[in-house]
Design an enzyme around this catalytic site. Sequence first.
Site, PDB file in Angstrom:
ATOM      1  N   ALA A  13      23.470  24.197 -12.245  1.00  5.48           N
ATOM      2  CA  ALA A  13      24.267  24.993 -13.184  1.00  5.48           C
ATOM      3  C   ALA A  13      24.618  26.377 -12.668  1.00  5.48           C
ATOM      4  O   ALA A  13      25.095  27.211 -13.433  1.00  5.48           O
ATOM      5  CB  ALA A  13      23.525  25.121 -14.509  1.00  5.48           C
ATOM      6  N   GLY A  18      28.627  22.361 -13.911  1.00  5.42           N
ATOM      7  CA  GLY A  18      27.361  22.624 -14.589  1.00  5.42           C
ATOM      8  C   GLY A  18      27.341  23.989 -15.237  1.00  5.42           C
ATOM      9  O   GLY A  18      26.909  24.151 -16.394  1.00  5.42           O
ATOM     10  N   TYR A 163      28.431   7.018  -1.055  1.00  2.00           N
ATOM     11  CA  TYR A 163      28.673   7.919  -2.181  1.00  2.00           C
ATOM     12  C   TYR A 163      28.922   7.118  -3.455  1.00  2.00           C
ATOM     13  O   TYR A 163      28.364   7.436  -4.522  1.00  2.00           O
ATOM     14  CB  TYR A 163      29.856   8.834  -1.894  1.00  2.00           C
ATOM     15  CG  TYR A 163      30.200   9.753  -3.053  1.00  2.00           C
ATOM     16  CD1 TYR A 163      29.288  10.730  -3.463  1.00  2.00           C
ATOM     17  CD2 TYR A 163      31.401   9.643  -3.735  1.00  2.00           C
ATOM     18  CE1 TYR A 163      29.584  11.577  -4.524  1.00  2.00           C
ATOM     19  CE2 TYR A 163      31.705  10.483  -4.796  1.00  2.00           C
ATOM     20  CZ  TYR A 163      30.799  11.448  -5.191  1.00  2.00           C
ATOM     21  OH  TYR A 163      31.084  12.280  -6.250  1.00  2.00           O
TER      22      TYR A 163
END
Length: 272
Positions: A13, A18, A163
């Site tokens: 974050a 985030g 991924y």
Amino acid sequence: MSFQNKTVFITGASRGIGKAIGLRLAKEGANIVIASKSVEENPKLGGTIFSAAAEMEQAGGKALAVQCDIRDEEQVKNAVALAVEKFGGIDILVNNASAINLASAAQIEPKRFDLMYDINVRGTFFVSQACIPHLKNASNAHILNLSPPINMDKKWFTNHLAYTISKYDMTLIAIGLAAELRKHGIAANTLWPRTTIATAAVKNLLGGDALIQMSRTVDIVADAAFYILSKPSLECTGNNFIDEEVLAKEGITDLSEYAVNPGGKLYSDLFI
């Protein structure tokens, strides 16, 4: 649902999506736990847990900056314990931290593969595990993973298999937690953007300034998260949400304010 004095634990974050989710909920009076690694600013990425915490408090919430590498379960346990010590519990978990490497299966290095799995999969799983005992005590508990709907079109596996499977595993974790935790009144959902989002990762790893100009701002994901997390946890769980679809259900269909370049072409994100 009011977010006043609700405690939101967000991984990764210190910047990007985030941080945007944290700021959106801080405006509603939430307590934001910034569980991220960055204590010194990287010029290419920007932001630290401390600068993010200051912005959360300026936005109207309370904040706790905790240096935490989610690959390390002891650091995760410590971050959760500090959050509970300061705010008395955890009401919402946002699993946002993620690593990306778009190398092909033939080219990806083991250490890059391991990094994605350690953060995207293992980290998400064990952060969730650490928060579950506290979420059980919350009145409207939510887990939200920033991961895509599982799209089995082979084009998503062709060029960046490692991924893709790591992000799909994040989604599988949410689906599994939704089923396991429903009896405890804990919701688990995923959220993914329809278009690329103007973050440092998009600029540095995917397409530079040209792709940024075809992207939307982080605010669209933050607003979508706000609406998801506002829902009753017993009624809103096990979903794979797309940001603009969430907003459409709230009657918000003019999304021009979110475009980096209003009126310009938008680029679809991966897995859409």
